[in-house]
Design an enzyme around this catalytic site. Structure first.
Site, PDB file in Angstrom:
ATOM      1  CB  THR A 192      -3.027  -6.398  -0.779  1.00 38.64           C
ATOM      2  OG1 THR A 192      -3.251  -6.147  -2.539  1.00 38.64           O
ATOM      3  CG2 THR A 192      -2.321  -5.129   0.077  1.00 38.64           C
ATOM      4  CE  LYS A 233       4.179  -2.201  -0.373  1.00 37.24           C
ATOM      5  NZ  LYS A 233       3.654  -2.383  -0.172  1.00 37.24           N
ATOM      6  CG  PHE A 255      -5.917   2.538   4.216  1.00 35.39           C
ATOM      7  CD1 PHE A 255      -4.107   2.563   3.271  1.00 35.39           C
ATOM      8  CD2 PHE A 255      -6.125   2.359   4.012  1.00 35.39           C
ATOM      9  CE1 PHE A 255      -4.767   2.624   2.339  1.00 35.39           C
ATOM     10  CE2 PHE A 255      -6.660   1.519   2.767  1.00 35.39           C
ATOM     11  CZ  PHE A 255      -5.781   1.534   1.534  1.00 35.39           C
ATOM     12  CG  HIS A 302       3.960  -1.683  -5.329  1.00 36.39           C
ATOM     13  ND1 HIS A 302       2.532  -0.596  -5.177  1.00 36.39           N
ATOM     14  CD2 HIS A 302       4.275  -1.563  -6.761  1.00 36.39           C
ATOM     15  CE1 HIS A 302       2.067  -0.454  -6.459  1.00 36.39           C
ATOM     16  NE2 HIS A 302       3.396  -0.061  -7.129  1.00 36.39           N
TER      17      HIS A 302
END
Ligand code: AMP
Length: 246
Positions: free
Chosen positions: A108, A14, A64, A147
């Site tokens: 996560t 990311k 979010f 991810h």
């Protein structure tokens, strides 16, 4: 030859990992030497809104969500230099691909990652406050560097969302493909089989598509309900295209 669908997974490096120059480190940890997995697809992607929203469709409506979309588009880590906004999409293949990659990625939430799995990739991530226009804190965004698909069904959906069949060597293509016998064009959530002004060509006769995508396009063209949205099919054909609806 087709591979067992349990044996592949999607990884996204990311924008926070790119910004912090962690790409090489992440790729080393995920290397064949460490995981026994092979990469079957690699792509540098400028993530547009359609792709971002399809990828995170399950989080739509959550507090979010808007911030997550901005994050994956690279808007938060490359505020001025829009041309630097990129994600690296990888498809890994091999026994227990999903579990092996998730073990190396870690939990996560970067705080949990530091607590429970020091040394995992996400232990290097951060939490960022999410604020409304008045400056009130609404929640936290997890900037967790990569991810990794959570399960088989997600892996299939995500690999098909980020890669066209021809992005993957034929012997490593994990899902059934088919050859298009028509032109398909897209504009404003609609499909056409002949060119319309302002539309983008998605498939031409002879192009290879995921079979499930092709079946969805055929149903949508007939006005019938398909297993996925038109955007889920179209988004991958617009990756890195200059065409974009605003
Ligand atoms: P997941 O679909 O579980 O991989 O989550 C996708 C991304 O959404 C994560 O990598 C985080 O960046 C973000 N995310 C997931 N859950 C939360 C949460 N409860 N609060 C904030 N961000 C989240």
């Amino acid at each position: 030859m087709q591979h067992n669908p349990t044996d592949q997974t999607l990884v996204l490096i990311k924008p926070d990992a790119l910004k912090n120059s962690l790409t090489g480190y992440v790729l080393s940890l995920l290397s064949e030497f460490h995981t026994g997995l092979r990469f079957a697809g690699v792509k540098v992607v400028h993530v547009n809104r359609m792709l971002a929203e399809e990828h995170y469709a399950e989080h739509r409506g959550k507090v979010f969500y808007a911030s997550l979309i901005d994050y994956i588009e690279g808007r938060l880590h490359y505020t001025d230099d829009a041309w630097k906004r990129r994600v690296i999409a990888l498809m890994y293949q091999g026994p227990d691909a999903i579990k092996k990659i998730r073990d190396i990625a870690g939990p996560t939430n970067p705080l949990n990652a530091r607590d429970k799995r020091p040394g995992c990739i996400r232990s290097l991530g951060t939490l960022a406050p999410i604020k409304d226009e008045a400056g009130n804190t609404l929640g936290e965004r997890m900037d967790n560097l990569i991810h990794a698909s959570a399960n088989e069904a997600d892996a299939e959906r995500e690999i098909k969302l980020w890669f066209r069949p021809n992005d993957i060597p034929p012997a490593m293509q994990p899902f059934a493909t088919t050859e298009s016998d028509e032109h398909y064009y897209y504009r404003e959530s609609k499909l056409f089989t002949s060119h319309e002004p302002g539309s983008a060509c998605i498939l031409a006769p002879g192009d290879i598509a995921w079979k499930t995508d092709f079946e969805a396009l055929q149903l949508i063209c007939k006005g019938k309900q398909a297993a996925c949205t038109v955007e889920a099919v179209v988004a991958k054909y617009l990756i890195n295209e200059k065409w974009e609806e605003e």
